[in-house]
Design an enzyme around this catalytic site. Structure first.
Site: not given
Ligand SMILES: Nc1nc2ncc(COP(=O)(O)OP(=O)(O)O)nc2c(=O)[nH]1
Length: 297
Positions: A236, A271
């Site tokens: 991210k 994740r």
């Protein structure tokens, strides 16, 4: 922070094809985006054969579960129609049920996809919108009560299309914890057993870099609320920002470092896109860290 309801005393279990998976230590959730436009791997697995091959590869690399998503929730993402998401996700779920022995989570905000996913054998429903869409809570409650499906409740401020325009909090950690506690209490009041719940602070979902860093530093507080915590920071923008605006294709090592730190602070589900590297890092942590995989700082 406990709400009206109490957090589970026993570890949440995921009931997968190969038996129960306990979130009693850090587990690797392999990301399987069956989308054309996911921020880091869009289009890579958007055919059933490619998706199954990737799922098999992640299973071989050490994933404990697979998260299948048919709609990108990256900042600015356009919504996907129910028909399109169904067309992307269902054939993959059916193929995975036959080809992969790992528990499968389905990443969706739509109640209709949740119902389809449970019918196709999903072991977890992962809703970045915390089951707030009309009909989603009812589907989630039925899935948890009647099929033992686990529910991942994530915090998001706003909607993907606009959530990064001007995120604002008085105290991001307190507000995220209060939101998750309220949603978990509401789901339990509706009949969801406490050991079906997983929470997620939602890194990058209506948060600035400073908000993400503050949340990450306070992970032990969220862990202390008692529910298993899922952390999704893989590739991210916060990773890119901490590496001098590193492009998304070069954020793997930083993502593994962040996943390891999250595990050290008590996160139970990581994740990630980079399954092999993350699984290796957690294996070394489990073997060498004096606190072991129960290491909560
Ligand atoms: N529970 C949970 N679910 C999530 N789903 C999607 C993304 C976004 O990442 P990705 O799936 O890689 O990208 P895209 O949404 O563009 O498909 N992040 C999370 C997360 O942090 N937590």
């Amino acid at each position: 922070m406990g709400g009206l309801m109490t957090a589970p005393t026993a570890p949440t279990l995921l009931y997968g094809p190969a038996g129960p998976l306990a979130f009693d230590r850090p587990r690797v959730m392999g990301i399987l985006n069956v989308t054309p436009d996911s921020f880091s791997d869009g289009g890579a697995h958007d055919r059933v054969d490619r998706a199954v091959a990737r799922a098999r590869q992640m299973q071989d690399e050490g994933a404990d579960l697979i998260d299948v998503g048919g709609e990108s929730t990256r900042p600015g993402a356009e919504p996907v129609s129910l028909a399109e998401e169904r067309c992307r996700v269902l054939p993959v779920l059916e193929a995975l049920a036959a080809e992969v022995s790992l528990p499968v989570s389905v990443d969706t905000m739509k109640p209709e996809i949740m119902r389809d996913a449970v019918r196709a054998g999903a072991a977890m429903l992962n809703d970045v919108n915390a089951f707030r869409r009309p009909g989603a809570e009812e589907e989630a409650v039925a899935a948890a009560r009647e099929h033992g499906v686990a529910l991942c409740v994530m915090h998001m401020q706003g909607e993907p299309q606009s959530m990064q325009h001007a995120p604002h909090y008085g105290d991001v950690t307190a507000e995220v914890r209060a939101f998750l506690d309220a949603r978990c209490s509401a789901l339990q009041a509706a009949g969801v057993p406490p050991d079906r719940l997983v929470v997620d602070p939602g890194f990058g979902f209506g948060k600035t870099l400073e908000h993400n860093l503050e949340l990450f530093r306070h992970l032990p507080d969220l862990v202390g609320d008692g529910w298993p915590v899922l952390v999704g920071v893989s590739r991210k923008s916060m990773i890119g920002a901490l590496l001098g605006q590193r492009p998304v294709t070069e954020r793997g090592s930083g993502s593994v470092a962040a996943a390891l730190l999250a595990a050290q602070q008590g996160a139970r589900i990581l994740r990630v896109h980079d399954v092999a590297a993350t699984a290796d890092a957690l294996a070394i942590y489990s073997a060498l860290d004096p606190r072991g995989t129960d290491g909560v700082m």
